[in-house]
Design a protein around this motif. Structure first.
Motif, PDB file in Angstrom:
ATOM      1  N   LEU A   2      40.146  67.177  35.702  1.00 42.78           N
ATOM      2  CA  LEU A   2      40.561  68.561  35.873  1.00 42.78           C
ATOM      3  C   LEU A   2      40.853  69.179  34.504  1.00 42.78           C
ATOM      4  O   LEU A   2      41.590  68.604  33.712  1.00 42.78           O
ATOM      5  N   GLN A   3      40.243  70.326  34.235  1.00 39.97           N
ATOM      6  CA  GLN A   3      40.529  71.064  33.013  1.00 39.97           C
ATOM      7  C   GLN A   3      41.881  71.753  33.175  1.00 39.97           C
ATOM      8  O   GLN A   3      42.197  72.257  34.260  1.00 39.97           O
ATOM      9  N   MET A 154      42.724  66.186  32.562  1.00 41.36           N
ATOM     10  CA  MET A 154      43.665  65.264  33.191  1.00 41.36           C
ATOM     11  C   MET A 154      43.113  64.825  34.524  1.00 41.36           C
ATOM     12  O   MET A 154      42.268  65.497  35.124  1.00 41.36           O
ATOM     13  N   ASP A 155      43.604  63.695  34.956  1.00 39.16           N
ATOM     14  CA  ASP A 155      43.219  63.139  36.240  1.00 39.16           C
ATOM     15  C   ASP A 155      44.263  63.576  37.257  1.00 39.16           C
ATOM     16  O   ASP A 155      45.359  63.025  37.301  1.00 39.16           O
ATOM     17  N   ALA A 156      43.945  64.615  38.020  1.00 34.39           N
ATOM     18  CA  ALA A 156      44.888  65.132  39.008  1.00 34.39           C
ATOM     19  C   ALA A 156      44.114  65.658  40.203  1.00 34.39           C
ATOM     20  O   ALA A 156      43.178  66.444  40.045  1.00 34.39           O
ATOM     21  N   ASP A 157      44.511  65.233  41.378  1.00 31.90           N
ATOM     22  CA  ASP A 157      43.877  65.692  42.603  1.00 31.90           C
ATOM     23  C   ASP A 157      44.614  66.928  43.098  1.00 31.90           C
ATOM     24  O   ASP A 157      45.762  66.839  43.538  1.00 31.90           O
ATOM     25  N   ILE A 158      43.979  68.079  42.988  1.00 33.10           N
ATOM     26  CA  ILE A 158      44.597  69.302  43.507  1.00 33.10           C
ATOM     27  C   ILE A 158      43.829  69.851  44.704  1.00 33.10           C
ATOM     28  O   ILE A 158      44.216  70.858  45.273  1.00 33.10           O
ATOM     29  N   GLU A 159      42.756  69.173  45.071  1.00 33.16           N
ATOM     30  CA  GLU A 159      41.930  69.661  46.175  1.00 33.16           C
ATOM     31  C   GLU A 159      42.682  69.690  47.499  1.00 33.16           C
ATOM     32  O   GLU A 159      42.410  70.537  48.351  1.00 33.16           O
ATOM     33  N   SER A 160      43.637  68.805  47.676  1.00 30.79           N
ATOM     34  CA  SER A 160      44.377  68.764  48.935  1.00 30.79           C
ATOM     35  C   SER A 160      45.563  69.735  48.953  1.00 30.79           C
ATOM     36  O   SER A 160      46.232  69.866  49.970  1.00 30.79           O
ATOM     37  N   CYS A 161      45.799  70.425  47.849  1.00 32.48           N
ATOM     38  CA  CYS A 161      46.912  71.376  47.772  1.00 32.48           C
ATOM     39  C   CYS A 161      46.511  72.719  48.382  1.00 32.48           C
ATOM     40  O   CYS A 161      45.376  73.163  48.238  1.00 32.48           O
TER      41      CYS A 161
END
Length: 184
Positions: A2-3, A154-161
Motif C-alpha cells: 500500500l502506498q 507498507m504492508d497493510a490490508d485496508i480492503e476490508s475497512c
C-alpha cells in the motif's frame, strides 16, 4: 503493498476532520531535486511527527493533544485515513498561494518557507478526497518509514475497512469550485 503519503500528524487530523482538504507540499530530501510527485491516485495517509512543530500551524489547532514521541519510538502506527487525489497544481505565484490560507492549517511563515525551499520557488497544492477507515489499521513501525520522504510503501490490508467520506459530495464539490477559482 500500500502506498502512503507521509504527512504531519496534525495535518492528517485536519484532513480527517474535513477542516482541510488540500495539502501544500514541496517534498522531502529523499524525493530528489524534482521534489514531490504524485505517482498514485489512491493512498493512505501516514501520520508522522517528523518535522512537526506547533509554531508552524495556526494557533487554534490543539497541538498538545497531537504530540507524541520521536519518530521510531511509537508502535504501532495507526492508519486512520485514505485519500484519493482529485488534482494537483504547481503554484509558483505567492499571491495565489496567499489566497489559499483559509484552506489549510499552516502559518504564513510555514507556507513561505516551503515555497522558498530549493531548488526553485513554488509548491505543489493537491486537493484530496479523504475517507475515514473503519476500523483503522495498525502497522508495526519499520525503519523504512523514517526520514525526510513523501512516500512510503507498507504492508497493510485496508480492503476490508469501511470507508466514510469526511466531506459530503456537495461540500467537496463546492470546495473544489472555490479552489479552482483561486488557482485558475
Amino acid at each position: 503493498m500500500l502506498q502512503a503519503l507521509k504527512e504531519w500528524d496534525v495535518v492528517c487530523e485536519a484532513l480527517g476532520s474535513g477542516r482541510q482538504a488540500i495539502i501544500v507540499r514541496k517534498g522531502g530530501i529523499a524525493d530528489g531535486p524534482g521534489g514531490m510527485e504524485f505517482g498514485c491516485v489512491e493512498f493512505a495517509l501516514f501520520p508522522t511527527f517528523f518535522h512537526q512543530q506547533a509554531q508552524r500551524v495556526v494557533a487554534d489547532i490543539d497541538f498538545a493533544a497531537r504530540e507524541a514521541g520521536a519518530e521510531g519510538e511509537r508502535e504501532p502506527v495507526e492508519i486512520r485515513h485514505v485519500a484519493t487525489l482529485a488534482w494537483h497544481r504547481a503554484v509558483t505565484d505567492r499571491a495565489v498561494l496567499a489566497r489559499l490560507q483559509a484552506f489549510h492549517i499552516f502559518t504564513d511563515e510555514e507556507v513561505g518557507a516551503r515555497f522558498d525551499q530549493k531548488p526553485a520557488p513554488g509548491v505543489q497544492v493537491a486537493l484530496l478526497r479523504v475517507y475515514r477507515l473503519d476500523p483503522p489499521r495498525r502497522v508495526a513501525w519499520n525503519k523504512a518509514f523514517g526520514g525526510c520522504r513523501s512516500w512510503i510503501e507498507m504492508d497493510a490490508d485496508i480492503e476490508s475497512c469501511t470507508r466514510v467520506s469526511v466531506l459530503s459530495d456537495e461540500r467537496f464539490a463546492a470546495l473544489e469550485r472555490e479552489l479552482l477559482a483561486i488557482l485558475g
